[in-house]
Design a protein around this motif. Structure first.
Motif, PDB file in Angstrom:
ATOM      1  N   ALA A 221       0.835  -1.202   0.000  1.00 18.46           N
ATOM      2  CA  ALA A 221       0.000   0.000   0.000  1.00 18.46           C
ATOM      3  C   ALA A 221       0.870   1.252   0.000  1.00 18.46           C
ATOM      4  CB  ALA A 221      -0.923  -0.007   1.215  1.00 18.46           C
ATOM      5  N   LYS A 225       1.330   4.060  -3.254  1.00 14.41           N
ATOM      6  CA  LYS A 225       1.192   5.513  -3.092  1.00 14.41           C
ATOM      7  C   LYS A 225       2.536   6.232  -3.230  1.00 14.41           C
ATOM      8  CE  LYS A 225      -0.704   5.038   0.970  1.00 14.41           C
ATOM      9  NZ  LYS A 225      -1.341   5.339   2.279  1.00 14.41           N
ATOM     10  N   LYS A 226       3.627   5.440  -3.456  1.00 18.95           N
ATOM     11  CA  LYS A 226       4.978   5.998  -3.505  1.00 18.95           C
ATOM     12  C   LYS A 226       5.313   6.787  -2.237  1.00 18.95           C
ATOM     13  CE  LYS A 226       5.524   6.132  -8.542  1.00 18.95           C
ATOM     14  NZ  LYS A 226       4.710   4.946  -8.695  1.00 18.95           N
ATOM     15  N   ASP A 227       4.806   6.310  -1.126  1.00 17.98           N
ATOM     16  CA  ASP A 227       5.004   6.969   0.162  1.00 17.98           C
ATOM     17  C   ASP A 227       6.209   6.337   0.873  1.00 17.98           C
ATOM     18  OD1 ASP A 227       4.674   8.556   2.364  1.00 17.98           O
ATOM     19  OD2 ASP A 227       2.851   7.568   3.096  1.00 17.98           O
ATOM     20  N   ASN A 230       7.565   7.537   4.406  1.00 17.79           N
ATOM     21  CA  ASN A 230       6.765   7.349   5.608  1.00 17.79           C
ATOM     22  C   ASN A 230       7.541   6.493   6.617  1.00 17.79           C
ATOM     23  OD1 ASN A 230       4.713   6.278   7.487  1.00 17.79           O
ATOM     24  ND2 ASN A 230       3.241   7.218   6.067  1.00 17.79           N
TER      25      ASN A 230
END
Length: 368
Positions: A221, A225-227, A230
């Motif tokens: 996930a 989202k290319k997160d 985080n």
């Protein structure tokens, strides 16, 4: 007097331990049965004698800053020599891209006793070397030419030059050998497959499903989202992926040299070439489409491929590499991961040093 006797005993022990080593050179004296006579490992004094080295090497304990030329200017890269052996010289290409030589300091526990001379080396952009910011420098062909300039500066050649590459360093070593194998005595590809697309497929199709379903779902996930920045993303990776497939200890217990290397990573180089994902290579990164499987049969130089059971890389692909070069050997570490030089250390270095000595004394298997 006591110190002199102790030094003499150490030298004799080193010579005795090397009694079975033979030279691959036709000029070596022959025994009665026609086999090449053993060439002893350098004495303790000779191995540590810097008198034959350049002045800057002697002055700095083996460290040299080597000038390299690039299309974007001239820079300096850091190297450090350990030991002396005119027949056995190993240049270590670190992983990353953008990591450092520090992660390989375990070599200090194994190569000196084998009489093997070796060179630590921080590639351009890495911690002890110049760190330019221009992204156009971070290409595989430019790194290949950098290694060739380092080779020439260190006066390594086909009579003594073993090129060792781990992870990204394995990519660089393969690519270097495809262009410059005439300068090599031996090639070592450690924990690196010959195809990035197949590495990605292995990560997602084989390693991913081994994670707890809820962990994998959360990691994917974040990636969707290319997160990548985080903190929870890295927490999941460090707690679940790294201890299984990078180095099989909790990261807080990783050996200090490995932790130091991670602390010193150049993120710009890493992200440009590898991408931000820790679960494969990001599409669009410099290395995302790299694949030399079809070119492996061009490699004639004696080659060792090292694979490990729990690696991020498919050990079957490392075996494939060894089987498809002309003159290869596969060394398997059943308890190791990507950093098998730490988590399957005895097995790892036994295979590495045996390969180097076999090539040197001409007992490595003949080409297919």
């Amino acid at each position: 007097m006591t110190r002199a006797i102790y030094a003499l005993l150490l030298s004799l022990l080193l010579l005795a331990g090397a009694g079975c080593q033979e030279s691959a050179e036709s000029s070596a004296p022959a025994t009665a049965d026609g086999a090449a006579a053993p060439i002893p490992t350098p004495s303790l004094a000779a191995y540590h004698d810097p008198s034959g080295q350049p002045a800057d090497d002697r002055l700095s304990g083996g460290v040299r800053l080597i000038s390299i030329t690039t299309p974007l200017g001239n820079f300096k890269v850091w190297t450090k020599r350990v030991g002396n052996n005119p027949r056995l010289k190993v240049l270590i290409l670190h992983g990353g891209p953008g990591m450092t030589h520090e992660a390989y300091e375990a070599f200090d526990s194994y190569l000196p006793q084998e009489g093997i001379e070796y060179y630590y080396y921080d590639q351009l952009g890495s911690y002890n070397s110049d760190q330019p910011k221009d992204l156009k420098l971070w290409t595989l062909p430019r790194f290949v030419e950098e290694v060739e300039q380092v080779r020439r500066a260190l006066k390594l050649d086909s009579s003594n030059f073993f090129l060792f590459g781990h992870s990204w360093g394995g990519i660089l070593a393969m690519q270097y050998a495809l262009k410059y194998q005439q300068h090599l005595k031996g090639l070592v590809i450690s924990n690196m497959v010959p195809s990035i697309p197949e590495y990605d497929a292995y990560a997602h199709q084989v390693l991913g499903p081994k994670l707890k379903p809820e962990v994998l779902k959360e990691i994917l996930a974040f990636e969707a989202k290319k997160d990548y920045g985080n903190p929870r993303y890295m927490q999941l990776i460090e707690a679940n992926y790294y201890p299984e497939h990078v180095l099989r200890l909790p990261p807080a217990q990783w050996p200090e040299p490995v932790q130091r290397s991670f602390k010193h990573v150049n993120s710009q180089v890493y992200v440009s070439m590898q991408g931000q994902s820790e679960f494969g290579v990001t599409k669009g990164a410099v290395l995302s489409d790299w694949d030399v499987k079809a070119q492996l049969p061009q490699l004639k130089v004696p080659t060792l491929a090292i694979g490990a059971e729990h690696d991020t890389m498919d050990p079957a692909q490392m075996k494939y590499l060894a089987e498809h070069v002309q003159h290869g050997r596969y060394h398997y570490c059943p308890n190791g991961s990507h950093m098998a030089m730490y988590d399957d250390q005895q097995t790892y270095f036994k295979g590495l040093t045996a390969f180097i000595h076999d090539v040197d004394r001409g007992t490595f298997p003949a080409a297919k």
